[in-house]
Scaffold this active site. Structure first.
Site, PDB file in Angstrom:
ATOM      1  N   CYS A  75     -20.293 -12.471  35.260  1.00  0.00           N
ATOM      2  CA  CYS A  75     -18.919 -13.039  35.387  1.00  0.00           C
ATOM      3  C   CYS A  75     -18.722 -12.109  37.133  1.00  0.00           C
ATOM      4  CB  CYS A  75     -17.939 -12.594  34.609  1.00  0.00           C
ATOM      5  SG  CYS A  75     -16.361 -12.909  35.235  1.00  0.00           S
ATOM      6  N   HIS A 166     -25.111 -22.831  36.205  1.00  0.00           N
ATOM      7  CA  HIS A 166     -24.254 -23.610  36.984  1.00  0.00           C
ATOM      8  C   HIS A 166     -25.056 -24.887  37.530  1.00  0.00           C
ATOM      9  CE1 HIS A 166     -21.571 -20.354  38.010  1.00  0.00           C
ATOM     10  NE2 HIS A 166     -22.518 -19.537  37.673  1.00  0.00           N
ATOM     11  N   GLU A 215     -15.271 -24.165  34.688  1.00  0.00           N
ATOM     12  CA  GLU A 215     -16.114 -23.256  34.250  1.00  0.00           C
ATOM     13  C   GLU A 215     -16.342 -23.456  32.658  1.00  0.00           C
ATOM     14  OE1 GLU A 215     -15.036 -19.129  34.569  1.00  0.00           O
ATOM     15  OE2 GLU A 215     -14.301 -19.415  36.436  1.00  0.00           O
ATOM     16  N   CYS A 224     -14.419 -18.730  41.080  1.00  0.00           N
ATOM     17  CA  CYS A 224     -15.738 -18.339  40.095  1.00  0.00           C
ATOM     18  C   CYS A 224     -16.851 -17.684  40.886  1.00  0.00           C
ATOM     19  CB  CYS A 224     -16.299 -19.680  39.590  1.00  0.00           C
ATOM     20  SG  CYS A 224     -17.548 -19.267  38.632  1.00  0.00           S
ATOM     21  N   GLY A 227     -20.159 -18.887  40.611  1.00  0.00           N
ATOM     22  CA  GLY A 227     -20.320 -20.120  40.983  1.00  0.00           C
ATOM     23  C   GLY A 227     -20.259 -20.268  42.518  1.00  0.00           C
TER      24      GLY A 227
HETATM   25  O1  ZDP Z   1     -20.429 -18.740  32.372  1.00  0.00           O
HETATM   26  C1  ZDP Z   1     -19.573 -18.688  32.007  1.00  0.00           C
HETATM   27  O2  ZDP Z   1     -19.411 -19.117  30.799  1.00  0.00           O
HETATM   28  C2  ZDP Z   1     -18.280 -18.310  32.919  1.00  0.00           C
HETATM   29  N1  ZDP Z   1     -17.251 -18.942  32.246  1.00  0.00           N
HETATM   30  C3  ZDP Z   1     -18.201 -16.838  33.014  1.00  0.00           C
HETATM   31  C4  ZDP Z   1     -17.278 -16.629  33.981  1.00  0.00           C
HETATM   32  C5  ZDP Z   1     -17.739 -16.575  35.245  1.00  0.00           C
HETATM   33  C6  ZDP Z   1     -16.630 -16.176  36.199  1.00  0.00           C
HETATM   34  N2  ZDP Z   1     -15.801 -17.284  36.757  1.00  0.00           N
HETATM   35  C7  ZDP Z   1     -17.114 -15.712  37.607  1.00  0.00           C
HETATM   36  O3  ZDP Z   1     -16.746 -15.318  38.605  1.00  0.00           O
HETATM   37  O4  ZDP Z   1     -18.576 -15.552  37.886  1.00  0.00           O
HETATM   38  C8  ZDP Z   1     -15.856 -15.004  35.867  1.00  0.00           C
END
Ligand code: ZDP
Length: 279
Positions: A75, A166, A215, A224, A227
Site C-alpha cells: 500500500c 494494477h 481499488e 492510490c 496505482g
Molecule cells: O491492492 C489492493 O488491494 C489495494 N486496495 C491496496 C491499497 C493500495 C493503496 N491505495 C495504495 O496507496 O497503494 C493503499
C-alpha cells in the site's frame, strides 16, 4: 479490549494505524477491520495498517487490511503514513534515514523528508502476466495495450504489479469515466485471478498525468500510491510519458519516478496525522 489508534491520510486515502510492535500477530481481525473502516458505524477508513516488529534485516513490518477485510501485499499511501506514524511513536523528528519495512511485496524504504513529505523506494515494477497475475497474455509476456472487453466496450489495457495488481487504461477524459459501474467489473474480471486495482489515466502532458482509481477491496478512493506508480510505468511502456512525472489524483498530487539508473520506482507525497483515539 480497547485499542488505541491514530488516523492518518495520504492525499485523502485514509488509514487507521495501529501500534502492533509488541506482537507479530495483528491485534485486530479482518472482520473487526471491516467494522472499524465503516464510515457510518465505525471510525471510517480505506484500510487498517499494523506497525509490526521487523523481520530479517528490517526495522519494522507492515500489514494492511482493506476495508473489505482482504489483505493486499502493499500500500503506497499507507507506507508513507506508516513512516509518519513510526516517527511519532519513536519521538523522532523528520529528516531521518529511511526505514526498512518488510511487506508482503518485499522490503520498502520510506524516507522522511524535512518538508514533511515522504519519499518511498517502491522497488521494481513487475511486468510479466504471470507475476501480476493476469491471463491476458502468456505468463512470461508483458501486457501492454492489450484489448479487454468490459461492459460492452473494448479497452486497451496495460498491466503492472507494484507487489499488488494494477490494470491501467489511458483515456481522453478521465472525468467522463463511469468509475462506479466500471471499476467493480474490472476488479472482478476473470482475466484477474487475484482481482485487480483499476486506474484510468488522462495524459495532460509528458510529465503530468491525471488519474482516477478503483481499488481492489476498497472501491473508489481519493488516491492510490501503488496505482500512481503503476500508471507512470504504464505510461513509459506505452510511450506516453516521461520517467519522471506528477500524477494528479482526486486527493492531490504525487511525484513518481521510474529510475533509469536502478529501474526502481520512487514515490514522493504527503502523510498527514488526523487524530488519535481508542475503540
Ligand atoms: O491492492 C489492493 O488491494 C489495494 N486496495 C491496496 C491499497 C493500495 C493503496 N491505495 C495504495 O496507496 O497503494 C493503499
Amino acid at each position: 479490549m480497547a485499542i488505541e489508534f491514530t488516523k492518518y491520510h495520504g492525499l485523502g486515502n485514509d488509514f487507521i494505524l495501529i501500534d502492533n510492535r509488541s506482537s507479530k500477530v495483528p491485534v485486530v481481525t479482518p472482520e473487526r477491520a471491516i467494522e472499524l473502516c465503516d464510515r457510518h458505524f465505525g471510525i471510517g477508513a480505506d484500510g487498517v495498517i499494523f506497525a509490526l516488529p521487523g523481520e530479517k534485516d528490517t526495522d519494522y513490518a507492515m500489514r494492511i487490511f482493506n476495508s473489505d477485510g482482504s489483505e493486499p501485499e502493499m500500500c503506497g499511501n499507507g507506507i508513507r503514513c506508516l513512516a509518519g506514524f513510526l516517527a511519532d511513536l519513536e519521538g523522532m523528528s523528520r529528516n531521518q534515514d529511511a526505514y526498512r519495512i518488510h511487506t508482503l511485496a518485499g522490503v520498502m524504504t520510506p524516507q522522511l523528508l524535512p518538508d514533511g513529505q515522504v519519499k518511498v523506494d517502491m522497488g521494481l515494477p513487475r511486468l510479466l502476466a504471470g507475476e501480476i497475475p493476469t491471463t491476458l497474455a502468456a505468463s512470461d509476456s508483458k501486457v501492454i495495450n492489450q484489448p479487454l472487453d468490459v461492459e460492452g466496450k473494448t479497452w486497451d489495457v496495460t498491466c503492472v504489479s507494484m507487489g499488488n495488481p494494477h490494470c491501467i487504461t489511458f483515456v481522453e477524459d478521465v472525468a467522463a469515466i463511469p468509475l462506479e459501474t466500471l471499476g467493480t467489473k474490472f476488479e472482478h474480471h476473470p482475466a484477474f485471478p487475484q482481482r485487480t486495482n483499476t486506474e484510468f489515466i488522462e495524459v495532460v502532458s509528458r510529465d503530468y498525468l491525471k488519474m482516477r482509481v478503483w481499488e481492489r477491496g476498497a472501491g473508489i478512493t481519493l488516491a492510490c500510491g501503488t496505482g500512481a506508480c503503476a500508471a507512470l510505468v504504464a505510461g513509459v511502456l506505452t510511450g506516453k510519458c516521461d520517467r519522471l512525472a506528477s500524477v494528479e489524483l482526486p486527493g492531490g498530487v504525487l511525484e513518481i519516478e521510474w529510475s533509469e539508473v536502478d529501474q526502481r520506482v520512487y514515490m514522493t507525497g504527503p502523510a498527514e496525522r488526523v487524530f488519535t483515539g481508542k475503540v
